[in-house]
Design a protein around this motif. Structure first.
Motif, PDB file in Angstrom:
ATOM      1  N   ALA A  25      37.451  36.906  42.278  1.00 34.34           N
ATOM      2  CA  ALA A  25      37.081  37.396  40.949  1.00 34.34           C
ATOM      3  C   ALA A  25      38.332  37.460  40.075  1.00 34.34           C
ATOM      4  CB  ALA A  25      36.446  38.773  41.050  1.00 34.34           C
ATOM      5  N   VAL A  26      38.177  37.082  38.818  1.00 32.83           N
ATOM      6  CA  VAL A  26      39.260  37.177  37.845  1.00 32.83           C
ATOM      7  C   VAL A  26      38.649  37.565  36.499  1.00 32.83           C
ATOM      8  CG1 VAL A  26      39.194  34.685  37.351  1.00 32.83           C
ATOM      9  CG2 VAL A  26      41.239  36.015  36.788  1.00 32.83           C
ATOM     10  N   ALA A  27      39.285  38.518  35.833  1.00 27.69           N
ATOM     11  CA  ALA A  27      38.809  38.946  34.513  1.00 27.69           C
ATOM     12  C   ALA A  27      39.952  38.832  33.515  1.00 27.69           C
ATOM     13  CB  ALA A  27      38.284  40.375  34.567  1.00 27.69           C
ATOM     14  N   ILE A  53      43.330  40.247  35.404  1.00 34.73           N
ATOM     15  CA  ILE A  53      43.236  41.105  36.579  1.00 34.73           C
ATOM     16  C   ILE A  53      42.419  40.371  37.634  1.00 34.73           C
ATOM     17  CG2 ILE A  53      41.247  42.355  35.642  1.00 34.73           C
ATOM     18  CD1 ILE A  53      42.391  44.902  36.978  1.00 34.73           C
ATOM     19  N   TRP A  54      42.777  40.541  38.908  1.00 38.38           N
ATOM     20  CA  TRP A  54      42.197  39.741  39.984  1.00 38.38           C
ATOM     21  C   TRP A  54      41.429  40.565  41.006  1.00 38.38           C
ATOM     22  CZ3 TRP A  54      42.388  34.458  40.327  1.00 38.38           C
ATOM     23  CH2 TRP A  54      43.240  33.814  39.412  1.00 38.38           C
ATOM     24  N   ARG A  55      40.582  39.879  41.747  1.00 44.61           N
ATOM     25  CA  ARG A  55      39.852  40.328  42.940  1.00 44.61           C
ATOM     26  C   ARG A  55      38.949  41.524  42.639  1.00 44.61           C
ATOM     27  NH1 ARG A  55      44.711  38.526  44.063  1.00 44.61           N
ATOM     28  NH2 ARG A  55      44.955  36.753  45.435  1.00 44.61           N
ATOM     29  N   LYS A  56      38.853  42.465  43.573  1.00 47.36           N
ATOM     30  CA  LYS A  56      37.935  43.604  43.432  1.00 47.36           C
ATOM     31  C   LYS A  56      38.270  44.441  42.203  1.00 47.36           C
ATOM     32  CE  LYS A  56      34.557  46.207  44.838  1.00 47.36           C
ATOM     33  NZ  LYS A  56      33.185  45.752  44.667  1.00 47.36           N
ATOM     34  N   SER A  57      39.551  44.532  41.898  1.00 47.34           N
ATOM     35  CA  SER A  57      39.958  45.262  40.690  1.00 47.34           C
ATOM     36  C   SER A  57      39.350  44.639  39.439  1.00 47.34           C
ATOM     37  CB  SER A  57      41.484  45.292  40.566  1.00 47.34           C
ATOM     38  OG  SER A  57      42.059  46.038  41.602  1.00 47.34           O
TER      39      SER A  57
END
Length: 138
Positions: A25-27, A53-57
């Protein structure tokens, strides 16, 4: 060498959550950060900082924030470049977020809707307590 960035600001729009080819995931989002001084007209200007921001975060950030949310971020500045479809080299500077904090109470739509219907979100119609921002410790 030290590369550390700490910012407080408001999201200019909802974070754009997507997934990489490897499934991470990436936002991406832009944070509006007020400057500490005013311009010649007496108005406070803001800087608009691109962040990733990456992954679960990234999933948590996208789920718990929205346009206008006040957040604090901690991360590092990163520069990268790529070639666009027109063959031009594009340079990007952004903050890679390692930690974030929500700096205002979350407005839960479920709680708001329940209060409008004069019901507690926990199913108890009595003992309704209305809390305002003045009651909060932050």
């Amino acid at each position: 060498m030290i590369n550390r960035t700490i910012l407080t600001g408001r999201l200019t729009k909802d974070a754009e959550l997507r997934y990489s080819q490897s499934g991470n995931a990436v936002a991406n989002f832009t944070l509006a950060v007020n400057r500490a001084f005013t311009n010649q007209q007496g108005e406070r200007e803001a800087d608009f900082i691109n962040c990733v921001i990456w992954r679960k975060s990234a999933e948590n950030f996208a789920n718990f924030t929205r346009k206008g949310s006040l957040v604090g971020i901690d991360g590092r500045i990163q520069t990268r470049n790529y070639e666009n479809q027109q063959g031009q080299r594009v340079y990007v500077t952004e903050v890679v977020v390692e930690n974030f904090a929500l700096l205002e109470p979350r407005q839960d739509n479920h709680v708001q809707q329940s209060q409008q219907n004069n019901m507690s979100p926990f199913g108890n119609q009595s003992d309704q307590v209305n809390i305002t921002d003045d009651d909060l410790p932050f």
